[in-house]
Motif scaffolding. Structure first.
Motif, PDB file in Angstrom:
ATOM      1  N   GLY A 179       0.809  -1.176   0.000  1.00 47.45           N
ATOM      2  CA  GLY A 179       0.091  -0.036  -0.119  1.00 47.45           C
ATOM      3  C   GLY A 179       0.847   1.326  -0.126  1.00 47.45           C
ATOM      4  O   GLY A 179       1.805   1.244   0.785  1.00 47.45           O
ATOM      5  N   ILE A 180       0.486   2.253  -0.414  1.00 47.29           N
ATOM      6  CA  ILE A 180       1.177   3.476  -0.651  1.00 47.29           C
ATOM      7  C   ILE A 180       0.013   4.545   0.030  1.00 47.29           C
ATOM      8  O   ILE A 180      -1.077   4.782  -0.577  1.00 47.29           O
ATOM      9  N   ALA A 181       0.429   5.396   0.820  1.00 42.63           N
ATOM     10  CA  ALA A 181      -0.284   6.241   1.534  1.00 42.63           C
ATOM     11  C   ALA A 181       0.526   7.431   1.997  1.00 42.63           C
ATOM     12  O   ALA A 181       1.728   7.361   2.106  1.00 42.63           O
ATOM     13  N   GLY A 182      -0.184   8.471   2.696  1.00 43.11           N
ATOM     14  CA  GLY A 182       0.619   9.786   2.671  1.00 43.11           C
ATOM     15  C   GLY A 182       0.747  10.152   4.026  1.00 43.11           C
ATOM     16  O   GLY A 182       1.220  11.218   4.471  1.00 43.11           O
ATOM     17  N   SER A 183       0.731   8.992   5.212  1.00 42.24           N
ATOM     18  CA  SER A 183       1.260   9.499   6.524  1.00 42.24           C
ATOM     19  C   SER A 183       1.711   8.126   7.210  1.00 42.24           C
ATOM     20  O   SER A 183       1.059   6.914   6.875  1.00 42.24           O
ATOM     21  N   ASP A 184       2.734   8.039   7.956  1.00 41.46           N
ATOM     22  CA  ASP A 184       3.047   6.930   8.745  1.00 41.46           C
ATOM     23  C   ASP A 184       1.805   6.418   9.672  1.00 41.46           C
ATOM     24  O   ASP A 184       1.618   5.154   9.568  1.00 41.46           O
ATOM     25  N   GLU A 185       1.137   7.221   9.992  1.00 37.72           N
ATOM     26  CA  GLU A 185      -0.300   6.589  11.014  1.00 37.72           C
ATOM     27  C   GLU A 185      -1.086   5.899   9.798  1.00 37.72           C
ATOM     28  O   GLU A 185      -1.433   4.703  10.351  1.00 37.72           O
ATOM     29  N   VAL A 199       4.047  -1.227   3.355  1.00 38.41           N
ATOM     30  CA  VAL A 199       3.636   0.187   3.067  1.00 38.41           C
ATOM     31  C   VAL A 199       4.557   1.060   2.857  1.00 38.41           C
ATOM     32  O   VAL A 199       5.668   1.019   3.473  1.00 38.41           O
ATOM     33  N   ILE A 200       4.166   1.991   2.132  1.00 37.19           N
ATOM     34  CA  ILE A 200       5.049   2.946   1.646  1.00 37.19           C
ATOM     35  C   ILE A 200       4.529   4.439   2.042  1.00 37.19           C
ATOM     36  O   ILE A 200       3.180   4.663   1.507  1.00 37.19           O
ATOM     37  N   ASN A 201       4.949   5.321   2.719  1.00 33.88           N
ATOM     38  CA  ASN A 201       4.487   6.713   2.951  1.00 33.88           C
ATOM     39  C   ASN A 201       5.089   7.458   1.873  1.00 33.88           C
ATOM     40  O   ASN A 201       6.609   7.852   1.793  1.00 33.88           O
ATOM     41  N   TYR A 202       4.518   7.932   0.673  1.00 37.46           N
ATOM     42  CA  TYR A 202       5.077   8.519  -0.325  1.00 37.46           C
ATOM     43  C   TYR A 202       5.511  10.044  -0.034  1.00 37.46           C
ATOM     44  O   TYR A 202       6.277  10.643  -0.803  1.00 37.46           O
ATOM     45  N   GLU A 229       3.435  11.400 -10.316  1.00 36.94           N
ATOM     46  CA  GLU A 229       4.313  10.854  -9.756  1.00 36.94           C
ATOM     47  C   GLU A 229       4.258   9.373  -9.149  1.00 36.94           C
ATOM     48  O   GLU A 229       5.201   8.467  -9.308  1.00 36.94           O
ATOM     49  N   VAL A 230       3.290   9.200  -8.636  1.00 39.78           N
ATOM     50  CA  VAL A 230       3.096   7.889  -7.669  1.00 39.78           C
ATOM     51  C   VAL A 230       2.869   6.764  -8.766  1.00 39.78           C
ATOM     52  O   VAL A 230       3.435   5.693  -8.627  1.00 39.78           O
ATOM     53  N   MET A 231       2.055   7.178  -9.761  1.00 47.78           N
ATOM     54  CA  MET A 231       1.737   5.916 -10.884  1.00 47.78           C
ATOM     55  C   MET A 231       2.898   5.705 -11.431  1.00 47.78           C
ATOM     56  O   MET A 231       3.293   4.760 -11.962  1.00 47.78           O
ATOM     57  N   GLN A 232       3.733   6.672 -11.899  1.00 52.57           N
ATOM     58  CA  GLN A 232       5.189   6.722 -12.579  1.00 52.57           C
ATOM     59  C   GLN A 232       5.860   5.631 -11.824  1.00 52.57           C
ATOM     60  O   GLN A 232       6.536   4.632 -12.335  1.00 52.57           O
ATOM     61  N   ALA A 233       6.209   5.903 -10.784  1.00 52.98           N
ATOM     62  CA  ALA A 233       6.941   4.727  -9.785  1.00 52.98           C
ATOM     63  C   ALA A 233       6.719   3.400  -9.911  1.00 52.98           C
ATOM     64  O   ALA A 233       7.304   2.682 -10.069  1.00 52.98           O
ATOM     65  N   VAL A 234       5.167   3.362  -9.797  1.00 55.48           N
ATOM     66  CA  VAL A 234       4.681   1.897  -9.628  1.00 55.48           C
ATOM     67  C   VAL A 234       4.749   1.292 -11.222  1.00 55.48           C
ATOM     68  O   VAL A 234       5.456   0.372 -11.259  1.00 55.48           O
ATOM     69  N   LEU A 235       4.655   2.289 -12.320  1.00 49.80           N
ATOM     70  CA  LEU A 235       4.746   1.633 -13.785  1.00 49.80           C
ATOM     71  C   LEU A 235       6.186   1.191 -13.738  1.00 49.80           C
ATOM     72  O   LEU A 235       6.295  -0.032 -14.508  1.00 49.80           O
ATOM     73  N   ASP A 236       7.072   1.902 -13.310  1.00 52.06           N
ATOM     74  CA  ASP A 236       8.717   1.673 -13.316  1.00 52.06           C
ATOM     75  C   ASP A 236       8.865   0.214 -13.145  1.00 52.06           C
ATOM     76  O   ASP A 236       9.864  -0.498 -13.356  1.00 52.06           O
ATOM     77  N   ARG A 237       7.991  -0.529 -11.972  1.00 53.34           N
ATOM     78  CA  ARG A 237       8.322  -1.538 -11.407  1.00 53.34           C
ATOM     79  C   ARG A 237       7.358  -2.668 -11.784  1.00 53.34           C
ATOM     80  O   ARG A 237       7.504  -3.827 -11.199  1.00 53.34           O
ATOM     81  N   ALA A 261       1.583  10.329 -15.969  1.00 53.20           N
ATOM     82  CA  ALA A 261       2.600   9.213 -16.207  1.00 53.20           C
ATOM     83  C   ALA A 261       2.888   8.802 -17.502  1.00 53.20           C
ATOM     84  O   ALA A 261       2.140   8.864 -18.282  1.00 53.20           O
ATOM     85  N   SER A 262       4.183   8.270 -17.869  1.00 56.49           N
ATOM     86  CA  SER A 262       4.483   8.266 -19.258  1.00 56.49           C
ATOM     87  C   SER A 262       4.087   6.859 -19.635  1.00 56.49           C
ATOM     88  O   SER A 262       3.799   5.980 -18.910  1.00 56.49           O
ATOM     89  N   PHE A 263       3.773   6.873 -21.069  1.00 52.74           N
ATOM     90  CA  PHE A 263       3.410   5.374 -21.584  1.00 52.74           C
ATOM     91  C   PHE A 263       4.413   4.561 -21.827  1.00 52.74           C
ATOM     92  O   PHE A 263       4.017   3.556 -22.575  1.00 52.74           O
TER      93      PHE A 263
END
Ligand SMILES: NC(=O)c1ccc[n+]([C@@H]2O[C@H](COP(=O)([O-])OP(=O)(O)OC[C@H]3O[C@@H](n4cnc5c(N)ncnc54)[C@H](OP(=O)(O)O)[C@@H]3O)[C@@H](O)[C@H]2O)c1
Length: 334
Positions: A179-185, A199-202, A229-237, A261-263
């Motif tokens: 999961g990717i979310a915006g806070s440690d909590e 989990v990853i705090n972006y 940017e979040v989608m791009q980082a995921v697409l790269d993986r 995100a780039s195609f």
């Protein structure tokens, strides 16, 4: 004399909602004609799509016109009825609008459903985990993403109303879920309580390195809620022939120039990218709600709600979706 308070779309927003965008109006309650019913709104569902509906851009429903009551989903109770299908006390779900009372006309009645009864669950779950968000996660993941046991699923906006269900459905179907979310909590909640594997705090500076470390075998399914940017980082993986469930692009809804995100990875990895709108699955909602309710009652679907009180909180509430101030389903109780 009883009155209705309602928010009118007064101007189109640029960025977040400012005080000139939604204006509070008062009007007398209508006298019912044959075939009409009046419903008092109990809960308003606050959804990112409301910001899209405010914009004059091509979209899946007509944009809300200036001067109209702002569109929103809600849960309401019939207070008066001259409609054959509704009686006083019935609870209904549908497009109530941002207002205290909704008029159900003969024409609009098909857009309202009676609230199903599920023991031990509060009514407002039908606006979240057992409503649009749960259904979006269900059809998006199962019909578009088609998860297989052992696959790696990444979910963005993972502590939100839709993402939190999508991740748990991924676990139910045997995926490794990141999961990717915006806070440690938020990250702590989805890992410790909802069972996400990583989990990853972006908002952490090294989040992209953390994503690489959390997906050693690459990513098979992207349940995409954010874009940019979040989608791009995921697409790269993504792995070869991976699937991208294009559910939402919230990072762009308040921007004139959304970051895309780039195609390139879609081509290189031969990805299948499929956008979907939950309304397309309406004919299958009843079965899906039953299944979601069974998982919910079995303790396999946990949720949180962020509840504000009072119609006047509506502009602030919509903005909360874009600042990440909600965890789970965002509702206003009237
Ligand atoms: N396709 C459909 O039919 C359908 C139906 C319902 C919803 N959706 C989409 O699903 C997504 C989630 O909707 P929801 O109703 O469940 O809302 P939600 O996830 O409960 O709330 C929105 C969350 O998005 C995150 N966010 C906001 N701006 C962001 C940004 N710039 N970058 C990264 N994350 C950001 C915030 O969490 P953080 O703290 O993690 O940033 C916020 O809490 C939206 O994109 C929505 O449009 C699609």
């Amino acid at each position: 004399m009883p009155v209705n308070h309602k928010y009118i779309l007064a101007s189109r927003p640029k960025g977040l909602i400012t005080p000139d965008v939604l204006q509070l109006h008062e009007s007398p309650l209508p006298t019912l004609e044959e075939g009409q019913a009046l419903a008092r709104v109990k809960f308003l569902s606050i959804d990112p799509t409301m910001r899209v509906w405010m914009a004059d851009i091509p979209q899946y429903m007509p944009p809300v016109q200036l001067g109209e009551v702002m569109r929103s989903f809600g849960l309401a109770e019939i207070t008066e009825s001259r409609h054959p299908d509704f009686k006083r006390g019935d609870k209904i779900l549908g497009l109530t609008g941002l207002q205290e009372f909704a008029l159900v006309t003969r024409q609009e009645a098909r857009g309202f459903q009676k609230l199903p009864f599920v023991p031990f669950l509060s009514d407002n779950h039908f606006l979240g985990t057992l409503g649009i968000n749960g259904l979006t996660a269900y059809f998006g993941l199962l019909e578009v993403g088609k998860p297989q046991p052992g696959e790696t699923l990444v979910v963005s906006a993972a502590a939100g109303a839709t993402g939190s269900v999508a991740g748990q459905l991924g676990k139910i179907h045997g995926c490794r879920v990141v999961g990717i979310a915006g806070s440690d909590e938020k990250c702590k909640w989805i890992k410790a309580d909802l069972g996400f594997d990583a989990v990853i705090n972006y908002k952490h500076p090294d989040w992209k390195a953390q994503l690489v470390a959390a997906t050693p075998g690459g990513i098979d399914i992207d349940f995409e809620n954010v874009g940019g940017e979040v989608m791009q980082a995921v697409l790269d993986r993504m792995n070869l022939h991976g699937r991208v469930v294009l559910c939402g692009l919230i990072s762009g809804y308040t921007r004139e120039d959304p970051a895309f995100a780039s195609f390139a990875q879609v081509l290189m990895k031969r990805l299948r990218v499929e956008g979907f709108i939950i309304l397309d699955y309406a004919s299958k909602f009843t079965e899906a709600v039953k299944q979601l309710a069974m998982w919910k009652m079995a303790g396999k679907l946990k949720d949180k709600q962020t509840i504000l009180h009072g119609l006047d909180k509506a502009p602030e509430a919509i903005n909360m979706l874009f600042t990440g101030a909600n965890t789970g389903k965002l509702l206003i109780e009237l």
